[in-house]
Design an enzyme around this catalytic site. Structure first.
Site, short mmCIF file in Angstrom:
data_model
loop_
_atom_site.label_atom_id
_atom_site.label_comp_id
_atom_site.label_asym_id
_atom_site.label_seq_id
_atom_site.Cartn_x
_atom_site.Cartn_y
_atom_site.Cartn_z
N LYS A 185 0.82 -1.21 0.00
CA LYS A 185 0.00 0.00 0.00
C LYS A 185 0.85 1.26 0.00
CE LYS A 185 -4.05 0.27 1.62
NZ LYS A 185 -4.74 0.00 0.35
N GLY A 186 1.95 1.25 0.74
CA GLY A 186 2.81 2.43 0.75
C GLY A 186 3.44 2.68 -0.61
N ASP B 14 -5.40 2.70 -3.70
CA ASP B 14 -4.13 3.39 -3.53
C ASP B 14 -3.90 4.40 -4.65
OD1 ASP B 14 -3.53 1.95 -1.21
OD2 ASP B 14 -2.70 0.29 -2.38
N GLU C 293 -0.02 -0.95 7.12
CA GLU C 293 0.67 -2.21 6.83
C GLU C 293 2.05 -2.28 7.47
OE1 GLU C 293 -1.31 -3.96 2.73
OE2 GLU C 293 0.60 -2.89 2.58
N GLY D 250 -18.13 5.75 -6.61
CA GLY D 250 -17.46 7.03 -6.36
C GLY D 250 -17.00 7.17 -4.93
#
Length: 298
Positions: free
Chosen positions: A40-41, A246, A138, A217
């Site tokens: 995710k980062g 992400d 995470e 949305g």
């Protein structure tokens, strides 16, 4: 150019494509397997860089082949890796099953990401130069809290994605400027299945919330608004939704850092997310700024 700092995970995504995901105890035959850099980062960092920002990544990869590939992927996407540590552990991995409808199920093995328990020398100085700090869950919470506090001290906007969802300490929420859960995370955090009610309830903890709703949305709630505002997403056929959230957050951070009003920023981020779900993979699917601009204005 705006500067975005991301503190978070880097994983190698091990992706199996199937017609439908297996039930517990069931074996199914897949049609394809791919190894795709993610986490995710790292995903948010790549998304923000491709959306036009100067991006720096704080985190850790393993001392292995995956680690080298993850670092190279970030650098090739224009993400600065001077604060990306190399741990003796293996690199983090995410084991992902993607079905024919574009849905996914994910198991994450943190590995090297688990070594990021706090800021390293120079990390706070880097954060102080940013227009926004992107955070997820995470990596250990101790590092997330420390980074958010550092950003708060320097007047840097903190944008937190509460995933994987877990109870968040008050000391993190008090220094979070914008919380961006998806509808499932918002429900888990509040116990409310209605996204409008969940978004409103979250304002008791943070000043501003964006709840992402996938193809429907997003909802924007803020203490300055009478009620949440819905922003639609473009209608597209999804191939793979991995990394779409992400992509949305990375693009949103860039748009806000550039001074776009929230409704426009959300529409711009939705255009980026819509492009990403039409392609396989996480970081591999993320669009570049000219593509986002073209989709946003079409």
């Amino acid at each position: 150019m705006t500067h975005i700092v991301v503190l978070g995970s880097t994983n190698m995504d091990l992706v199996a494509y199937v017609s439908r995901a297996p039930q517990r105890g069931e074996t199914v035959t897949g049609r394809e397997f791919r190894t795709i850099p993610g986490g995710k980062g790292a995903n948010q960092a790549v998304a923000a860089a491709r959306a036009g920002a100067d991006v720096s990544m704080i985190g850790a990869v393993g001392n292995d082949a995956y680690g080298s590939q993850l670092r190279s992927t970030l650098e090739n996407s224009g993400v600065g890796t001077g604060h990306l540590r190399t741990a003796e552990d293996a690199s983090g991995t995410a084991h992902i099953v993607v079905d024919d409808e574009g849905g996914n199920a994910i198991v994450v093995i943190p590995a090297a990401n688990g070594t990021v328990t706090g800021l390293a020398p120079g990390d706070e100085s880097l954060i102080a130069t940013a227009d926004a700090l992107l955070l997820q869950l995470e990596i250990p919470l101790t590092a997330v809290v420390e980074a958010a506090r550092a950003a708060h001290r320097h007047g840097v906007r903190t944008i937190l994605t509460p995933a994987p969802v877990q109870p968040m300490p008050p000391e993190l929420l008090v220094v979070t400027d914008l919380l961006v859960p998806n509808e499932h995370e918002a429900a888990a955090l509040t116990g409310l299945t209605d996204p409008h009610k969940a978004a409103t309830a979250l304002l008791d903890q943070v000043p501003e919330v964006v709840v992402t709703l996938g193809a429907a949305g997003s909802l924007h709630a803020a203490r300055s608004l009478a009620e949440p505002v819905a922003v639609p997403a473009p209608s597209v056929t999804a191939v793979d939704s991995t990394g779409a959230g992400d992509t949305f957050v990375g693009a949103l951070a860039v748009a806000l850092a550039e001074g776009r009003p929230m409704p426009d920023a959300l529409a711009w981020a939705a255009a980026a997310g819509a492009l990403s779900v039409q392609r396989p993979g996480a970081s591999a699917s993320m669009p570049y700024r000219p593509e986002i601009e073209a989709r946003y204005t079409s």
